[in-house]
Design a protein around this motif. Structure first.
Motif, short mmCIF file in Angstrom:
data_model
loop_
_atom_site.label_atom_id
_atom_site.label_comp_id
_atom_site.label_asym_id
_atom_site.label_seq_id
_atom_site.Cartn_x
_atom_site.Cartn_y
_atom_site.Cartn_z
N SER A 246 -2.69 0.77 -4.31
CA SER A 246 -2.11 -0.56 -4.20
C SER A 246 -1.71 -1.06 -5.58
CB SER A 246 -3.12 -1.55 -3.59
OG SER A 246 -3.41 -1.22 -2.25
N ARG B 85 0.84 -1.20 0.00
CA ARG B 85 0.00 0.00 0.00
C ARG B 85 0.88 1.25 0.00
NH1 ARG B 85 -4.36 -0.10 4.62
NH2 ARG B 85 -2.49 -0.23 5.91
N ALA C 221 -5.17 6.43 -1.47
CA ALA C 221 -4.53 5.17 -1.11
C ALA C 221 -4.38 4.34 -2.38
CB ALA C 221 -5.39 4.42 -0.09
#
Length: 266
Positions: A227, A184, A225
């Motif tokens: 990923s 992450r 965020a």
């Protein structure tokens, strides 16, 4: 990678330090307004569904600085990615005061906060951003961790006397991507916009999906965020964030991917 506000080696990634100006002066928003309103640009339908995309801009959109393919040791910047959350939330007034005090020291009393938000993901050092402005239209950007604030700049100010009048619409403060746990990453950034801008959004890499930024007092901030879709390499650069600006009619009047400041490799 760190580029000072007066440096010419501007990059679409990590850190934008472009001097900027104030259009017609800046009316600082009160602390109460920041807390109650939180700036415009709350995540809405545009950002409700996680977006997937390639990790780097399209080949037809060059960026300043090294490309992903030329990074030493190789880079997984071309790896697909998912924006899992782009929601920011206001920071309360008391905490904002503490953040600015620890970030600016005795100079904190000169600055009025205009945008103060928590990011959707926390890294080891950062979990939010506060942007403030003084009576001369000089901005500061302080990253937060809890009630503590820090700046990547020394002094932590952006001199705003070189943008407006040159036809520019948006200029940038600091932007960065940092690890925030296994697989992450936290992306956050801020900048300044001209008076004819009504909405700021941010897209990532070659994915067209745009996420609303928070706006107030002539400044904008964003946080997301991210990923990678596959395990990244040790020199993972991540996708470049691209800022888009729209006027009151909804017309796009600025796209960072087409800004000569970046595409010409200045």
């Amino acid at each position: 990678m760190k580029i000072g506000p007066q440096d010419n080696g501007t990059s679409l990634r990590r850190r934008w330090g472009v001097p900027l100006g104030v259009a017609g002066g800046v009316t600082a928003v009160s602390l109460a307004a920041v807390v109650v309103l939180g700036g415009t640009g709350d995540s809405g339908p545009e950002a409700a569904t996680p977006a997937h995309g390639g990790g780097s801009p399209a080949a037809s959109t060059p960026t300043a600085g090294p490309s992903a393919s030329s990074a030493p040791g190789g880079s997984s910047s071309e790896t697909g990615f998912t924006i899992t959350d782009a929601t920011t939330t206001p920071i309360d007034a008391g905490t904002v005061t503490k953040i600015l005090s620890s970030c600016l020291g005795p100079d904190a009393s000169r600055y009025e906060p205009v945008v103060a938000v928590r990011t959707p993901l926390a890294s080891a050092d950062w979990d939010g951003v506060v942007v403030a402005v003084d009576s001369g239209g000089q901005y500061v950007q302080c990253q937060s961790k809890g009630a503590k604030g820090t700046s990547q700049d020394s002094p932590p100010t952006f001199i705003n006397d070189r943008l407006w009048g040159s036809g520019r619409v948006v200029a940038y403060f600091d932007s960065m991507m940092v690890p925030a746990g296994e697989g992450r990453y936290l992306m956050l950034g801020a900048g300044h916009y001209a008076s004819d801008v009504s909405r700021i959004t941010v897209s990532y890499g070659d994915d067209p999906k745009q996420y609303p930024a928070r706006m107030a007092g002539g400044a904008f901030v964003y946080g997301a965020a991210l990923s990678p879709d596959t395990p990244p390499g040790p020199r993972y650069l991540g996708p470049s964030p691209y800022v888009h600006a729209y006027d009151a009619s909804g017309k796009e009047i600025y796209n960072q991917a087409e800004d000569p400041k970046f595409t010409d490799g200045e």
